[in-house]
Design a protein around this motif. Structure first.
Motif, PDB file in Angstrom:
ATOM      1  N   LEU A  75       0.196  -1.284  -0.182  1.00  0.00           N
ATOM      2  CA  LEU A  75      -0.181  -0.275   0.203  1.00  0.00           C
ATOM      3  C   LEU A  75       0.962   1.390   0.510  1.00  0.00           C
ATOM      4  O   LEU A  75       0.091   1.976  -0.400  1.00  0.00           O
ATOM      5  CB  LEU A  75      -1.167   0.038   0.936  1.00  0.00           C
ATOM      6  CG  LEU A  75      -2.209  -1.312   1.454  1.00  0.00           C
ATOM      7  CD1 LEU A  75      -3.065  -0.525   2.583  1.00  0.00           C
ATOM      8  CD2 LEU A  75      -3.023  -0.694  -0.284  1.00  0.00           C
ATOM      9  N   LEU A  76       2.192   0.916   0.107  1.00  0.00           N
ATOM     10  CA  LEU A  76       3.379   2.174   0.352  1.00  0.00           C
ATOM     11  C   LEU A  76       2.786   3.183  -0.933  1.00  0.00           C
ATOM     12  O   LEU A  76       2.776   4.541  -1.125  1.00  0.00           O
ATOM     13  CB  LEU A  76       4.543   1.918   0.721  1.00  0.00           C
ATOM     14  CG  LEU A  76       5.337   2.869   0.879  1.00  0.00           C
ATOM     15  CD1 LEU A  76       5.268   3.892   1.892  1.00  0.00           C
ATOM     16  CD2 LEU A  76       7.094   2.534   1.217  1.00  0.00           C
ATOM     17  N   PRO A  77       2.592   2.654  -1.928  1.00  0.00           N
ATOM     18  CA  PRO A  77       2.883   3.739  -3.023  1.00  0.00           C
ATOM     19  C   PRO A  77       0.974   4.692  -3.339  1.00  0.00           C
ATOM     20  O   PRO A  77       1.431   5.526  -3.466  1.00  0.00           O
ATOM     21  CB  PRO A  77       2.502   2.911  -4.549  1.00  0.00           C
ATOM     22  CG  PRO A  77       3.022   1.114  -4.193  1.00  0.00           C
ATOM     23  CD  PRO A  77       2.986   1.084  -2.853  1.00  0.00           C
ATOM     24  N   LEU A  78      -0.187   3.576  -2.609  1.00  0.00           N
ATOM     25  CA  LEU A  78      -1.298   4.754  -2.736  1.00  0.00           C
ATOM     26  C   LEU A  78      -1.094   5.507  -1.649  1.00  0.00           C
ATOM     27  O   LEU A  78      -1.495   6.515  -1.392  1.00  0.00           O
ATOM     28  CB  LEU A  78      -2.077   3.571  -2.164  1.00  0.00           C
ATOM     29  CG  LEU A  78      -2.177   2.851  -3.303  1.00  0.00           C
ATOM     30  CD1 LEU A  78      -3.041   1.789  -3.197  1.00  0.00           C
ATOM     31  CD2 LEU A  78      -3.661   3.617  -4.434  1.00  0.00           C
ATOM     32  N   TRP A  79      -0.433   4.884  -0.052  1.00  0.00           N
ATOM     33  CA  TRP A  79      -0.154   6.320   0.591  1.00  0.00           C
ATOM     34  C   TRP A  79       0.446   7.285  -0.015  1.00  0.00           C
ATOM     35  O   TRP A  79       0.190   8.344   0.848  1.00  0.00           O
ATOM     36  CB  TRP A  79       1.030   5.196   2.229  1.00  0.00           C
ATOM     37  CG  TRP A  79      -0.586   4.618   2.739  1.00  0.00           C
ATOM     38  CD1 TRP A  79       0.426   3.350   3.187  1.00  0.00           C
ATOM     39  CD2 TRP A  79      -2.365   4.311   3.159  1.00  0.00           C
ATOM     40  NE1 TRP A  79      -0.909   2.024   3.930  1.00  0.00           N
ATOM     41  CE2 TRP A  79      -2.034   3.176   3.564  1.00  0.00           C
ATOM     42  CE3 TRP A  79      -2.788   5.585   2.542  1.00  0.00           C
ATOM     43  CZ2 TRP A  79      -3.324   2.995   4.124  1.00  0.00           C
ATOM     44  CZ3 TRP A  79      -3.928   4.770   3.303  1.00  0.00           C
ATOM     45  CH2 TRP A  79      -3.847   3.727   3.619  1.00  0.00           C
ATOM     46  N   LEU A  80       2.230   6.747  -0.310  1.00  0.00           N
ATOM     47  CA  LEU A  80       1.669   8.132  -0.874  1.00  0.00           C
ATOM     48  C   LEU A  80       1.853   9.288  -1.664  1.00  0.00           C
ATOM     49  O   LEU A  80       2.013  10.031  -1.721  1.00  0.00           O
ATOM     50  CB  LEU A  80       3.460   7.446  -1.326  1.00  0.00           C
ATOM     51  CG  LEU A  80       5.138   7.099  -0.551  1.00  0.00           C
ATOM     52  CD1 LEU A  80       5.724   6.692  -1.486  1.00  0.00           C
ATOM     53  CD2 LEU A  80       5.020   8.568   0.108  1.00  0.00           C
ATOM     54  N   ARG A  81       1.017   8.683  -2.587  1.00  0.00           N
ATOM     55  CA  ARG A  81      -0.017   9.155  -3.609  1.00  0.00           C
ATOM     56  C   ARG A  81      -0.843  10.064  -2.879  1.00  0.00           C
ATOM     57  O   ARG A  81      -1.386  11.402  -2.983  1.00  0.00           O
ATOM     58  CB  ARG A  81       0.020   7.932  -4.849  1.00  0.00           C
ATOM     59  CG  ARG A  81      -1.356   9.529  -5.562  1.00  0.00           C
ATOM     60  CD  ARG A  81      -1.600   7.502  -6.533  1.00  0.00           C
ATOM     61  NE  ARG A  81      -2.789   8.687  -7.640  1.00  0.00           N
ATOM     62  CZ  ARG A  81      -3.741   8.114  -7.897  1.00  0.00           C
ATOM     63  NH1 ARG A  81      -4.140   6.393  -7.951  1.00  0.00           N
ATOM     64  NH2 ARG A  81      -4.036   8.751  -8.648  1.00  0.00           N
ATOM     65  N   MET A  82      -1.656   9.549  -1.961  1.00  0.00           N
ATOM     66  CA  MET A  82      -2.205  10.154  -1.455  1.00  0.00           C
ATOM     67  C   MET A  82      -1.617  10.958  -0.703  1.00  0.00           C
ATOM     68  O   MET A  82      -2.513  12.688  -0.538  1.00  0.00           O
ATOM     69  CB  MET A  82      -2.802   9.395   0.233  1.00  0.00           C
ATOM     70  CG  MET A  82      -4.182   9.965   0.783  1.00  0.00           C
ATOM     71  SD  MET A  82      -4.936   8.691   1.705  1.00  0.00           S
ATOM     72  CE  MET A  82      -5.300   6.762   1.128  1.00  0.00           C
ATOM     73  N   GLY A  83      -0.728  11.454   0.118  1.00  0.00           N
ATOM     74  CA  GLY A  83       0.094  12.676   0.421  1.00  0.00           C
ATOM     75  C   GLY A  83      -0.131  13.044  -0.259  1.00  0.00           C
ATOM     76  O   GLY A  83      -0.107  14.739   0.373  1.00  0.00           O
ATOM     77  N   GLU A 129     -12.100  15.549   1.424  1.00  0.00           N
ATOM     78  CA  GLU A 129     -12.386  14.186   1.697  1.00  0.00           C
ATOM     79  C   GLU A 129     -13.769  13.824   1.187  1.00  0.00           C
ATOM     80  O   GLU A 129     -13.985  12.923   0.712  1.00  0.00           O
ATOM     81  CB  GLU A 129     -12.223  13.987   2.590  1.00  0.00           C
ATOM     82  CG  GLU A 129     -10.273  13.971   2.922  1.00  0.00           C
ATOM     83  CD  GLU A 129     -10.434  13.036   5.043  1.00  0.00           C
ATOM     84  OE1 GLU A 129     -11.463  13.083   5.461  1.00  0.00           O
ATOM     85  OE2 GLU A 129      -9.393  12.801   5.168  1.00  0.00           O
ATOM     86  N   ALA A 130     -14.762  14.622   2.162  1.00  0.00           N
ATOM     87  CA  ALA A 130     -15.781  13.994   1.790  1.00  0.00           C
ATOM     88  C   ALA A 130     -16.542  14.148  -0.245  1.00  0.00           C
ATOM     89  O   ALA A 130     -17.378  13.204  -0.158  1.00  0.00           O
ATOM     90  CB  ALA A 130     -16.442  15.296   2.063  1.00  0.00           C
ATOM     91  N   ALA A 131     -15.857  15.046  -1.130  1.00  0.00           N
ATOM     92  CA  ALA A 131     -15.911  15.077  -1.937  1.00  0.00           C
ATOM     93  C   ALA A 131     -15.488  13.748  -2.957  1.00  0.00           C
ATOM     94  O   ALA A 131     -16.110  13.372  -3.628  1.00  0.00           O
ATOM     95  CB  ALA A 131     -15.800  16.525  -2.530  1.00  0.00           C
ATOM     96  N   GLU A 160      -1.778  13.704  -2.909  1.00  0.00           N
ATOM     97  CA  GLU A 160      -2.500  15.087  -2.777  1.00  0.00           C
ATOM     98  C   GLU A 160      -2.846  15.724  -2.024  1.00  0.00           C
ATOM     99  O   GLU A 160      -3.510  17.037  -2.182  1.00  0.00           O
ATOM    100  CB  GLU A 160      -4.114  13.523  -3.662  1.00  0.00           C
ATOM    101  CG  GLU A 160      -3.682  12.806  -4.540  1.00  0.00           C
ATOM    102  CD  GLU A 160      -3.418  13.631  -5.948  1.00  0.00           C
ATOM    103  OE1 GLU A 160      -4.016  14.981  -6.149  1.00  0.00           O
ATOM    104  OE2 GLU A 160      -2.712  12.995  -6.872  1.00  0.00           O
ATOM    105  N   TYR A 161      -3.305  15.307  -0.860  1.00  0.00           N
ATOM    106  CA  TYR A 161      -3.323  16.325   0.188  1.00  0.00           C
ATOM    107  C   TYR A 161      -2.992  16.994   0.235  1.00  0.00           C
ATOM    108  O   TYR A 161      -2.999  18.545   0.339  1.00  0.00           O
ATOM    109  CB  TYR A 161      -3.229  15.410   1.832  1.00  0.00           C
ATOM    110  CG  TYR A 161      -4.401  14.387   1.751  1.00  0.00           C
ATOM    111  CD1 TYR A 161      -5.472  15.303   2.631  1.00  0.00           C
ATOM    112  CD2 TYR A 161      -4.547  13.418   1.759  1.00  0.00           C
ATOM    113  CE1 TYR A 161      -6.922  15.000   3.459  1.00  0.00           C
ATOM    114  CE2 TYR A 161      -5.684  12.112   2.120  1.00  0.00           C
ATOM    115  CZ  TYR A 161      -6.775  13.257   3.149  1.00  0.00           C
ATOM    116  OH  TYR A 161      -7.723  12.082   3.795  1.00  0.00           O
ATOM    117  N   ASN A 162      -1.226  16.829   0.282  1.00  0.00           N
ATOM    118  CA  ASN A 162      -0.210  18.438   0.226  1.00  0.00           C
ATOM    119  C   ASN A 162      -0.935  19.231  -1.050  1.00  0.00           C
ATOM    120  O   ASN A 162      -0.549  20.764  -0.998  1.00  0.00           O
ATOM    121  CB  ASN A 162       0.946  18.192  -0.241  1.00  0.00           C
ATOM    122  CG  ASN A 162       1.691  17.430   1.355  1.00  0.00           C
ATOM    123  OD1 ASN A 162       1.011  17.268   2.111  1.00  0.00           O
ATOM    124  ND2 ASN A 162       2.947  16.393   1.229  1.00  0.00           N
ATOM    125  N   CYS A 163      -0.728  18.690  -2.464  1.00  0.00           N
ATOM    126  CA  CYS A 163      -0.800  19.580  -3.054  1.00  0.00           C
ATOM    127  C   CYS A 163      -2.732  20.357  -2.409  1.00  0.00           C
ATOM    128  O   CYS A 163      -2.152  21.981  -3.645  1.00  0.00           O
ATOM    129  CB  CYS A 163      -1.994  18.654  -4.673  1.00  0.00           C
ATOM    130  SG  CYS A 163      -0.553  18.278  -5.233  1.00  0.00           S
TER     131      CYS A 163
END
Length: 156
Positions: A20-28, A122-124, A30-33
């Motif tokens: 799941l590491l690639p997903l967690w990094l990608r999620m981070g 997140e809700a969206a 997206e939040y940072n963006c």
């Protein structure tokens, strides 16, 4: 073990197929963006949100731990938050060596806006999963996070 190739910064690296590491990094990422619109570095945003959401965190060492930052870095972070007039340090009432961190009115206002923005973001995104899958995702991520915490305790 099966591996899958994922691209990171132009370099293909083998990843275990179930990681799941690639997903967690990608999620981070997206939040940072999303947070970039506030023009506040992530190393300031996380402590600002921690102070906003957790009234029990009021000292530099506790904030460093809660923000996953080294204590030495927290001094820089607090200096930067003070310079931006988002937080301030006051003497501890019982120990001259300790400091209490508080959000300024400007910091509270910004933290509230950031928090609301992240909840709406997140809700969206969760709407795309549908009524049934979104709660299931929350439960699975919570269970997975609990399992990670248990692994950390086991190896501490």
């Amino acid at each position: 073990m099966k591996t899958k190739r994922t691209s990171t910064a132009g370099h293909a690296r083998p990843q275990p197929a179930q990681s799941l590491l690639p997903l967690w990094l990608r999620m981070g990422r997206e939040y940072n963006c999303r947070l970039q619109q506030w023009q506040l570095p992530i190393n300031l945003t996380i402590p600002l949100l921690k102070l906003h959401l957790h009234a029990d965190i009021s000292e530099p060492a506790a904030l460093a731990e809660a923000s996953s930052l080294p204590r030495q870095t927290m001094t820089f972070v607090l200096d930067a938050l003070e310079k931006r007039e988002l937080a301030y340090r006051t003497p501890h009432p019982n120990d001259r060596r300790r400091k209490i961190i508080q959000l300024s009115p400007k910091g509270r206002k910004l933290a509230t806006a950031l928090y609301k923005e992240l909840l709406a973001f997140e809700a969206a995104a969760l709407q795309s999963l549908g009524e049934t899958a979104a709660p299931m995702l929350h439960q699975l991520v919570a269970r997975f996070t609990d399992a990670l915490a248990a692994e950390n305790r086991r190896h501490a």
